[in-house]
Design an enzyme around this catalytic site. Structure first.
Site, PDB file in Angstrom:
ATOM      1  N   THR A  40     -33.711 -31.867   5.019  1.00  0.00           N
ATOM      2  CA  THR A  40     -34.860 -32.573   5.597  1.00  0.00           C
ATOM      3  C   THR A  40     -34.824 -32.515   7.114  1.00  0.00           C
ATOM      4  OG1 THR A  40     -34.833 -34.044   3.675  1.00  0.00           O
ATOM      5  CG2 THR A  40     -36.125 -34.743   5.585  1.00  0.00           C
ATOM      6  N   SER A  88     -42.785 -36.437  10.782  1.00  0.00           N
ATOM      7  CA  SER A  88     -42.270 -37.667  10.188  1.00  0.00           C
ATOM      8  C   SER A  88     -40.810 -37.968  10.472  1.00  0.00           C
ATOM      9  CB  SER A  88     -42.478 -37.634   8.671  1.00  0.00           C
ATOM     10  OG  SER A  88     -41.743 -36.569   8.098  1.00  0.00           O
ATOM     11  N   LYS A  93     -49.149 -43.129   1.572  1.00  0.00           N
ATOM     12  CA  LYS A  93     -48.389 -43.697   2.688  1.00  0.00           C
ATOM     13  C   LYS A  93     -49.156 -44.890   3.258  1.00  0.00           C
ATOM     14  CE  LYS A  93     -45.546 -39.663   3.575  1.00  0.00           C
ATOM     15  NZ  LYS A  93     -45.824 -38.962   2.304  1.00  0.00           N
TER      16      LYS A  93
END
Length: 404
Positions: free
Chosen positions: A363, A189, A248
């Site tokens: 992240t 992602s 999502k």
């Protein structure tokens, strides 16, 4: 011990590194995505456009989905009433699990309250159920997968990202008699790259390993019926477990796994993260069910989504903005510094009414801080031009490097 000082110091360290996270309070406008209202700390309200939502296709605003949720609310009320084992298995849960199993060509599916929970619960339970098992994990796997492996307390070997040869090396040096699970994602992602699923399946089959595929950022978006990258490439039957989300592309909330009837039954029977939690409310299940059914039969949203993502990448690159390579719908723009990254997003929000969330460590690795743009079919060409012009001005003002 001065506990409050301890916590204050911990937060101070995060702020000093430039990666303190601030929640942006918004209210989305039904039927008018990507528009939203921003609520500021001083009590003001401001109209903004959202460029970082994971509601990739805008299905959270789809009239059919909203109508299905209203209908379920009128029929069933708000909550599920309990765990799945004690009065909390609603008819909508059963219908949705059947629909998801069919989507992925599997015998059965199992719902969880989120994609994080489905990953952590399933992987930890598999590790505990299979004696002396080894999980082979891609180094960029999501935190939920890593947490599941840790909770399972079994052996874990990490292979370099999307590196089939390295995976083979690790499998070759392992005890042939031990159960093995190869765990990886389809679409990653933050970089937007895609796993070599067929090659991973080849190696896993050669060494008699199970395969666990996280399709969270692909379900609904790829494949003739939205079954993900594995459906697009005709590989669903070669994967032991396919994991996905309903929060999502499907625009609602929840996670799930699809696999054989026996595997699903084993997880259902042994997983604490499933057994001891209240099931998702019927309203969510009904909305997700309608969304999955719609995207099984409609490619309009997927095709428009891919066009808009490709178009945005080109517009940004043509203006010299540092778009990172991406094979998928993810559009990452490199900043490379946590403080600057936050300054960019604050300026976009406060001065231009454009909401983009800064993506910082942990992240992404330090030094690769970025903007992660997620164009949807509902982001118009005019909105893309508006975004690009704002980025050019902000990058110039903050002296962030752009292409020549």
């Amino acid at each position: 011990m001065d506990y409050e000082s301890f916590f204050a110091d911990a937060i101070a360290r995060v702020k000093a590194e430039g990666r303190y996270r601030v929640f942006t309070e918004i209210a989305r406008h039904k039927g008018n995505f990507p528009s939203a209202t921003l609520y500021t700390d001083d009590g003001q309200q401001k109209d903004i456009r959202v460029w970082c939502s994971n509601d990739y296709l805008g299905m959270g605003q789809n009239p059919k989905v909203i109508a299905a949720m209203h209908k379920a609310l009128d029929e069933c009320g708000a909550g599920s009433g309990g765990t799945r084992n004690i009065s909390g298995t609603n008819h909508y849960h059963v219908l949705l699990e059947r629909e998801l199993a069919d989507l992925h060509g599997k015998e059965a599916a199992l719902l969880f309250t989120s994609g994080y929970v489905s990953n952590s619960t399933t992987l930890s339970t598999l590790a505990r159920l299979l004696p002396d098992s080894i999980i082979y994990s891609d180094e960029l796997n999501h935190a939920s997968m890593i947490q599941g492996m840790r909770q399972g307390r079994g052996a874990k070997k990490i292979f370099r990202h999307n590196d089939v040869a390295h995976l083979r090396e690790l499998l070759e040096t392992s005890d042939p008699a031990k159960p093995k699970i190869v765990a990886f994602e389809s679409v990653y992602s933050m970089d937007g790259d895609i796993a070599p699923i067929a090659d991973f399946c080849d190696v896993a089959e050669e060494f008699e390993a199970m395969t666990y595929l996280d399709e969270v950022h692909a379900v609904g978006l790829y494949g003739r019926h939205g079954g993900g990258i594995a459906e697009r490439e005709g590989l669903m039957d070669r994967l032991t477990v396919i994991e996905g989300t309903l929060g999502k592309a499907y625009g609602v909330m929840g996670g799930y796994i699809a696999a054989s009837k026996n595997l699903i039954d084993a997880i259902r029977s042994y997983a604490p993260g499933f057994i001891f939690t209240t099931s998702s409310c019927p309203i969510l299940a009904a909305g997700a069910l309608e969304s999955v059914r719609h995207l099984k039969n409609s490619n309009v949203e997927r095709e428009c989504h891919q066009r808009q993502a490709a178009k945005l990448k080109k517009i940004l690159a043509d203006k010299g903005l540092p778009v990172m390579p991406s094979e998928s719908h993810i559009v990452p723009v490199l900043v490379g510094d946590p403080v600057l990254c936050k300054q960019v997003t604050d300026t976009l929000l406060n001065e231009y009414g454009i909401y983009v969330q800064p993506i910082n460590y942990p992240t992404v690795p330090k030094g690769t801080e970025r903007l992660r743009l997620t164009p949807s079919p509902l982001h118009t060409d005019e909105m893309m031009v508006e975004l690009t012009e704002a980025l050019v001005e902000v990058f110039k003002r903050l002296k962030i490097k752009r292409a020549a």
